[in-house]
Design a protein around this motif. Structure first.
Motif, PDB file in Angstrom:
ATOM      1  N   THR A   7       0.840  -1.201   0.000  1.00 49.04           N
ATOM      2  CA  THR A   7       0.000   0.000   0.000  1.00 49.04           C
ATOM      3  C   THR A   7       0.874   1.248   0.000  1.00 49.04           C
ATOM      4  O   THR A   7       0.650   2.177  -0.782  1.00 49.04           O
ATOM      5  CB  THR A   7      -0.957   0.003   1.207  1.00 49.04           C
ATOM      6  N   LEU A  39      -9.044  -1.237  -1.291  1.00 47.97           N
ATOM      7  CA  LEU A  39      -8.004  -1.632  -2.239  1.00 47.97           C
ATOM      8  C   LEU A  39      -8.615  -2.127  -3.545  1.00 47.97           C
ATOM      9  O   LEU A  39      -8.077  -1.849  -4.629  1.00 47.97           O
ATOM     10  CB  LEU A  39      -7.091  -2.686  -1.620  1.00 47.97           C
ATOM     11  N   TYR A  77      -1.141  -2.007  -5.501  1.00 49.09           N
ATOM     12  CA  TYR A  77      -2.433  -2.102  -4.829  1.00 49.09           C
ATOM     13  C   TYR A  77      -3.038  -3.494  -5.014  1.00 49.09           C
ATOM     14  O   TYR A  77      -3.679  -4.025  -4.109  1.00 49.09           O
ATOM     15  CB  TYR A  77      -3.398  -1.027  -5.325  1.00 49.09           C
TER      16      TYR A  77
END
Length: 108
Positions: A44, A100, A59
């Motif tokens: 991340t 995400l 991601y």
């Protein structure tokens, strides 16, 4: 900085406690869970500093690892390594996964 990153760090702290409980019964599962927790945070963070396709890849990796963390918890519950897991922690995991997933879709 993405706001979800702070949630990831809070989830990491809570999930580490669960990994400690799992460790007593299954060291391999606990180690795998810790690697996945770390991967969520690191990918991340790396994605926040990347552009284009690299951002999406980071991601996507973080998303896969977030799903793995949740799966580790679910397997530990199914195997009765842990009896209960804090609902707030599970909510954080689901929130991270949803965020995400949106980021991966948006970067596509």
């Amino acid at each position: 900085m993405l706001r979800i990153y702070e949630v990831v760090l809070r989830m990491a702290a809570g999930a580490a406690t669960v990994a400690d409980q799992i460790e007593r019964r299954d060291g391999d599962l606990a180690r795998q869970m810790r690697r996945a927790i770390t991967s969520v945070a690191l990918n991340t963070a790396e994605g926040m500093g990347n552009t284009g396709g690299h951002k999406r890849q980071r991601y996507q990796s973080a998303l896969g690892s977030a799903r793995e963390v949740l799966a580790c918890v679910q397997v530990a519950q199914a195997m009765r390594y842990v009896s209960t897991v804090d609902e707030a922690l599970l909510d954080q995991m689901n929130h991270i996964i949803a965020t995400l997933a949106r980021l991966v879709h948006r970067c596509a």
